[in-house]
Design an enzyme around this catalytic site. Structure first.
Site, PDB file in Angstrom:
ATOM      1  N   ARG A   1       6.539  -8.423  -2.609  1.00  0.00           N
ATOM      2  CA  ARG A   1       5.540  -7.645  -3.803  1.00  0.00           C
ATOM      3  C   ARG A   1       6.061  -7.385  -5.463  1.00  0.00           C
ATOM      4  NH1 ARG A   1       0.465  -5.341  -1.300  1.00  0.00           N
ATOM      5  NH2 ARG A   1      -0.612  -6.698  -0.367  1.00  0.00           N
TER       6      ARG A   1
ATOM      7  N   ASP B   1      -3.013 -13.625  -4.484  1.00  0.00           N
ATOM      8  CA  ASP B   1      -3.425 -13.102  -3.745  1.00  0.00           C
ATOM      9  C   ASP B   1      -3.703 -14.214  -2.429  1.00  0.00           C
ATOM     10  OD1 ASP B   1      -3.238  -9.917  -2.733  1.00  0.00           O
ATOM     11  OD2 ASP B   1      -4.994 -10.984  -1.050  1.00  0.00           O
TER      12      ASP B   1
ATOM     13  N   TYR C   1      -9.430 -10.957   7.935  1.00  0.00           N
ATOM     14  CA  TYR C   1      -9.778 -10.262   6.613  1.00  0.00           C
ATOM     15  C   TYR C   1     -10.771 -10.821   6.680  1.00  0.00           C
ATOM     16  CZ  TYR C   1      -5.571  -7.896   4.736  1.00  0.00           C
ATOM     17  OH  TYR C   1      -4.133  -7.342   4.835  1.00  0.00           O
TER      18      TYR C   1
ATOM     19  N   ARG D   1      -2.167  -4.195 -15.524  1.00  0.00           N
ATOM     20  CA  ARG D   1      -2.789  -3.920 -14.782  1.00  0.00           C
ATOM     21  C   ARG D   1      -4.321  -3.002 -15.264  1.00  0.00           C
ATOM     22  NH1 ARG D   1      -6.415  -3.609 -11.550  1.00  0.00           N
ATOM     23  NH2 ARG D   1      -7.098  -3.337  -9.265  1.00  0.00           N
TER      24      ARG D   1
ATOM     25  N   ARG E   1       2.906  -2.239  -8.391  1.00  0.00           N
ATOM     26  CA  ARG E   1       3.071  -0.846  -9.338  1.00  0.00           C
ATOM     27  C   ARG E   1       4.045   0.399  -9.560  1.00  0.00           C
ATOM     28  NH1 ARG E   1      -2.256   0.206  -5.162  1.00  0.00           N
ATOM     29  NH2 ARG E   1      -0.997  -0.638  -3.750  1.00  0.00           N
TER      30      ARG E   1
END
Ligand code: CP3
Length: 345
Positions: free
Chosen positions: A27, A77, A152, A40, A31
């Protein structure tokens, strides 16, 4: 020595011990970087962001420019594969991913013929990034492993213990395995496309490999992973493959021996001396600094870095975290980490 600069990360994956070890962070585009947050904010939503090659290429390159990591990881992703399989996926800010819950008995409805149509923008991102990388930087592509992606899909998002998915695996083995084969086949096609678009290494994220009894681990982790790797190899793609069965515990050695991976990535809970003694001779290992130690910084970070470097001396090692970097990590801590690794004589 000019056009033959060898990439340290590829040397490690070929079985060489490189000191100091190459380093990148899971990652690493994220952020905690102001420049990431700026890009973003230009995208409508996270999925759109992943499917915008210009934006995705830009954020893939940001951590390379800032820190000079040894690898760039494709910005995308693991939940794009369910979209290719015909499922709806969206992200709710502050809550994470959401999917329409999927009944495994409907596995034949999953679409196998849209992989290229849906996922080609991701190939486009790779094609934009690769020519912009420094000579010593390796391009990593990735996908989720079928079990993690299935959790998921079945749960309809993240979940505490993947209970519904585990029940489905026990209750409807044929349908469940049929679903896994479909996820695996689309994932293989996706990875083959990534390699053809410039990925020099592929990584399989099995973030929810934790807590499975051995018979289930064999069915839902080892077998589908093997199926993907066999398909990738059968297509003539020979790039190294890193497997990350997070939380696999005592089943790491079976995963390392039986899936066909080139290297394994280990989570923070793995004892480095133990994994060193049970892994196949010379198999490269990636990991496994605690993201919380990186967040903490200071003396704790330094001593953890030293401990990991010492414990894997002599084993081909790629320095990384045991899980993704958190959004609250100060950039100065990443700089401290890199200095500690690189300045060790
Ligand atoms: O490592 C990288 O820098 C490459 C890009 C990458 C992302 N996700 C970008 C991302 C990779 C390799 C992933 C993998 C991924 N995605 C996994 C496996 C690894 C792991 O962390 O266990 C999983 C389980 C996902 C699914 C996913 N995507 C979740 C659960 C979330 C929400 C969590 C959160 O932090 O909000 C995401 C969103 C996501 N994927 C973000 C990023 C940078 C944050 C979203 C944003 O910026 O708005």
């Amino acid at each position: 020595m000019n056009d033959m600069i060898e990439k340290p990360l590829l040397r490690v994956l070929a079985g060489e011990t490189v000191s100091p070890p190459p380093v990148w962070l899971m990652r690493q585009a994220g952020r905690y970087l102001a420049e990431y947050r700026e890009v973003r904010s230009r995208a409508k939503n996270f999925i759109d962001f992943c499917f915008s090659p210009d934006l995705a290429a830009e954020v893939t390159l940001q951590p390379i420019r800032r820190f000079g990591f040894d690898a760039a990881i494709l910005f995308a992703d693991i939940l794009l594969v369910p979209i290719a399989l015909g499922r709806k996926v969206w992200f709710v800010t502050g809550e994470g991913p959401k999917l329409e819950p999927f009944n495994v008995l409907d596995f034949e409805q999953l679409t196998l013929n849209q992989t290229e149509a849906v996922l080609s923008p991701i190939g486009e991102t790779l094609k934009q990034v690769v020519p912009q990388l420094p000579d010593q930087t390796t391009m990593i592509g990735f996908a989720g492993s079928p079990w993690t992606v299935a959790t998921y899909m079945v749960e309809g998002g993240g979940s505490k213990d993947r209970f519904k998915t585990r029940v489905a695996a026990w209750e409807h083995p044929e349908a469940f395995d049929g679903m896994m084969d479909r996820i695996a086949d689309v994932t293989a096609e996706y990875l083959i496309m990534q390699a053809r678009c410039g990925a020099e290494v592929l990584k399989l994220f099995d973030s929810w490999a934790e807590g499975l009894p051995e018979p289930l681990f064999e069915r839902v982790i080892i077998r589908p992973t093997r199926r993907i790797i066999d398909a990738v190899r059968a297509a003539g793609v020979d790039v190294p493959i890193i497997g990350f069965p997070r939380g696999a515990g005592t089943l790491y050695p079976r995963y390392a021996r039986e899936t066909g991976v080139t290297a394994i990535a280990v989570d923070t809970g793995v004892d480095p001396a133990w994994i060193q003694s049970v892994l196949p001779q010379g198999m490269p290992v990636q990991g496994h600094l605690d993201p919380a130690a990186l967040r903490a910084g200071g003396a704790a970070l330094n001593s953890e870095v030293d401990r990991l470097l010492d414990s894997w001396e002599g084993r081909p090692h790629i320095f990384n975290l045991g899980h993704g970097i958190t959004p609250d990590v100060p950039v100065a801590h990443v700089e401290q980490l890199l200095a500690r690794i690189r300045n060790r004589a």
